[in-house]
Design a protein around this motif. Structure first.
Motif, mmCIF file in Angstrom:
data_model
loop_
_atom_site.group_PDB
_atom_site.id
_atom_site.type_symbol
_atom_site.label_atom_id
_atom_site.label_comp_id
_atom_site.label_asym_id
_atom_site.label_seq_id
_atom_site.Cartn_x
_atom_site.Cartn_y
_atom_site.Cartn_z
ATOM 1 N N ALA A 11 0.816 -1.209 0.000
ATOM 2 C CA ALA A 11 0.000 0.000 0.000
ATOM 3 C C ALA A 11 0.855 1.267 0.000
ATOM 4 C CB ALA A 11 -0.928 0.012 1.221
ATOM 5 N N ASP A 12 2.190 1.118 -0.206
ATOM 6 C CA ASP A 12 3.077 2.277 -0.120
ATOM 7 C C ASP A 12 3.288 2.975 -1.463
ATOM 8 O OD1 ASP A 12 4.583 0.446 -1.458
ATOM 9 O OD2 ASP A 12 6.170 0.253 0.047
ATOM 10 N N GLY A 13 2.554 2.551 -2.484
ATOM 11 C CA GLY A 13 2.667 3.195 -3.788
ATOM 12 C C GLY A 13 3.748 2.625 -4.681
ATOM 13 N N SER A 14 4.514 1.643 -4.175
ATOM 14 C CA SER A 14 5.593 1.056 -4.966
ATOM 15 C C SER A 14 5.071 0.076 -6.008
ATOM 16 C CB SER A 14 6.604 0.344 -4.049
ATOM 17 O OG SER A 14 5.979 -0.714 -3.331
ATOM 18 N N GLN A 15 3.815 -0.336 -5.888
ATOM 19 C CA GLN A 15 3.193 -1.222 -6.861
ATOM 20 C C GLN A 15 1.926 -0.554 -7.392
ATOM 21 O OE1 GLN A 15 2.481 -4.793 -4.584
ATOM 22 N NE2 GLN A 15 4.507 -5.609 -5.013
ATOM 23 N N THR A 16 1.643 -0.779 -8.654
ATOM 24 C CA THR A 16 0.440 -0.181 -9.245
ATOM 25 C C THR A 16 -0.476 -1.280 -9.791
ATOM 26 O OG1 THR A 16 1.258 0.015 -11.531
ATOM 27 C CG2 THR A 16 1.866 1.771 -9.967
ATOM 28 N N THR A 17 -1.712 -0.905 -9.972
ATOM 29 C CA THR A 17 -2.700 -1.843 -10.519
ATOM 30 C C THR A 17 -2.955 -1.577 -12.002
ATOM 31 O OG1 THR A 17 -4.500 -0.356 -9.835
ATOM 32 C CG2 THR A 17 -3.855 -2.101 -8.291
ATOM 33 N N ASP A 18 -2.096 -0.748 -12.624
ATOM 34 C CA ASP A 18 -2.326 -0.346 -14.023
ATOM 35 C C ASP A 18 -2.444 -1.542 -14.953
ATOM 36 O OD1 ASP A 18 -2.207 2.205 -13.118
ATOM 37 O OD2 ASP A 18 -0.210 2.654 -13.913
ATOM 38 N N LEU A 19 -1.522 -2.520 -14.816
ATOM 39 C CA LEU A 19 -1.534 -3.682 -15.701
ATOM 40 C C LEU A 19 -2.834 -4.468 -15.554
ATOM 41 C CD1 LEU A 19 -0.052 -5.508 -17.711
ATOM 42 C CD2 LEU A 19 0.981 -6.699 -15.763
ATOM 43 N N GLN A 20 -3.256 -4.656 -14.307
ATOM 44 C CA GLN A 20 -4.500 -5.386 -14.059
ATOM 45 C C GLN A 20 -5.699 -4.616 -14.599
ATOM 46 O OE1 GLN A 20 -4.839 -7.156 -10.000
ATOM 47 N NE2 GLN A 20 -2.789 -6.324 -9.672
ATOM 48 N N ARG A 21 -5.713 -3.312 -14.324
ATOM 49 C CA ARG A 21 -6.829 -2.483 -14.786
ATOM 50 C C ARG A 21 -6.931 -2.478 -16.313
ATOM 51 N NH1 ARG A 21 -9.541 1.244 -11.839
ATOM 52 N NH2 ARG A 21 -9.231 1.202 -9.580
ATOM 53 N N ASP A 22 -5.779 -2.399 -16.990
ATOM 54 C CA ASP A 22 -5.790 -2.399 -18.453
ATOM 55 C C ASP A 22 -6.355 -3.715 -18.988
ATOM 56 O OD1 ASP A 22 -4.697 0.107 -18.450
ATOM 57 O OD2 ASP A 22 -2.646 -0.537 -18.906
ATOM 58 N N ALA A 23 -5.950 -4.830 -18.368
ATOM 59 C CA ALA A 23 -6.422 -6.150 -18.816
ATOM 60 C C ALA A 23 -7.923 -6.290 -18.603
ATOM 61 C CB ALA A 23 -5.670 -7.251 -18.068
ATOM 62 N N LEU A 24 -8.404 -5.805 -17.446
ATOM 63 C CA LEU A 24 -9.834 -5.904 -17.149
ATOM 64 C C LEU A 24 -10.640 -4.975 -18.059
ATOM 65 C CD1 LEU A 24 -9.832 -6.155 -13.251
ATOM 66 C CD2 LEU A 24 -10.049 -7.989 -14.909
ATOM 67 N N SER A 25 -10.064 -3.807 -18.348
ATOM 68 C CA SER A 25 -10.741 -2.871 -19.245
ATOM 69 C C SER A 25 -10.865 -3.472 -20.642
ATOM 70 C CB SER A 25 -9.962 -1.560 -19.308
ATOM 71 O OG SER A 25 -10.566 -0.654 -20.214
ATOM 72 N N ALA A 26 -9.789 -4.158 -21.096
ATOM 73 C CA ALA A 26 -9.818 -4.810 -22.402
ATOM 74 C C ALA A 26 -10.832 -5.948 -22.436
ATOM 75 C CB ALA A 26 -8.434 -5.337 -22.756
ATOM 76 N N ALA A 27 -11.132 -6.500 -21.256
ATOM 77 C CA ALA A 27 -12.113 -7.589 -21.170
ATOM 78 C C ALA A 27 -13.542 -7.063 -21.109
ATOM 79 C CB ALA A 27 -11.823 -8.451 -19.940
ATOM 80 N N GLY A 28 -13.681 -5.730 -21.150
ATOM 81 C CA GLY A 28 -15.014 -5.141 -21.216
ATOM 82 C C GLY A 28 -15.580 -4.649 -19.901
ATOM 83 N N ILE A 29 -14.710 -4.438 -18.917
ATOM 84 C CA ILE A 29 -15.192 -4.006 -17.604
ATOM 85 C C ILE A 29 -15.045 -2.499 -17.460
ATOM 86 C CG2 ILE A 29 -14.873 -4.227 -15.107
ATOM 87 C CD1 ILE A 29 -13.776 -7.041 -15.665
ATOM 88 N N ASP A 30 -16.119 -1.864 -17.065
ATOM 89 C CA ASP A 30 -16.121 -0.416 -16.864
ATOM 90 C C ASP A 30 -15.423 -0.068 -15.554
ATOM 91 O OD1 ASP A 30 -17.645 2.182 -15.747
ATOM 92 O OD2 ASP A 30 -17.693 2.183 -17.929
#
Length: 206
Positions: A11-30
């Motif tokens: 939770a210290d900002g050293s990791q991001t969820t960008d990769l996961q969010r991009d994959a889920l967005s490509a799968a059609g999730i708003d």
């Protein structure tokens, strides 16, 4: 409706969820249907996962990037998916180990059934090992079960200390290396033995 869940361990900002969010967005999730936690997968207190599971309704599908984003371990994962299945909610894994899991399809259900069977097998092995250990201990004259956190000596000290009006309970607990709950479970605020304390004292007589 497709609902996504993403998680990173720190939770210290050293990791991001960008990769996961991009994959889920490509799968059609708003974005409005994405839930995000920043906590270790081994922790129980993942508020967004709890909120996500509560928000899911029959006919929805929960989508995760990888299987390890969702469950603490195999049994936890199996329990989550069984609960979702009972509620008519599907699970889809996009990549990594378990990417073939899509409980909205027949083949995906088959793959998850194998996971569930392995979890059940693991539970049976643990149960068998526990029983074997207890039987071995009994054969050597030892009773099974978790050892007492309190000892007779600690109980006697707690009784004597709690009987004194000026006793600092916090300091006493620190000295005995126990919690307040453990202390009060064994000894009353006036220093009298309670049931748990009697059990500890009677154990030395057996």
């Amino acid at each position: 409706m497709l609902v996504g869940y993403v998680r990173v361990s720190k939770a210290d900002g050293s990791q991001t969820t960008d990769l996961q969010r991009d994959a889920l967005s490509a799968a059609g999730i708003d974005d409005a249907q994405l839930y995000e936690d920043r906590a270790s997968g081994k922790k129980d207190d993942r508020p967004q996962l709890i909120a996500c599971l509560k928000a899911l309704r029959s006919g929805d599908t929960l989508v995760v990037w990888k299987l390890d984003r969702l469950g603490r371990d195999l049994r936890h994962l199996v329990n989550i998916v069984h609960d979702l299945t009972d509620r008519g909610v599907g699970l889809k894994v996009l990549t990594g180990q378990g990417a073939a899991i899509d409980t909205t399809t027949a083949s995906g259900k088959l793959v998850f059934g194998i996971f569930a069977a392995l979890a059940e097998f693991e539970r049976e092995l643990i149960s068998e090992r526990t029983k074997a250990g207890l039987e071995s201990a009994r054969a050597r004259g030892r009773n099974g079960g978790r050892p007492y956190k309190m000892t007779p000596a600690k109980v006697r000290l707690a009784m004597a200390s709690m009987g004194q009006p000026g006793t600092n309970v916090g300091a006493l607990c620190q000295e005995l290396d126990i919690s307040r709950q453990t202390l009060y479970r064994h000894v009353s605020p006036t220093g009298e033995l309670r049931d748990a304390g009697r059990d500890v004292m009677s154990a030395i007589k057996r």
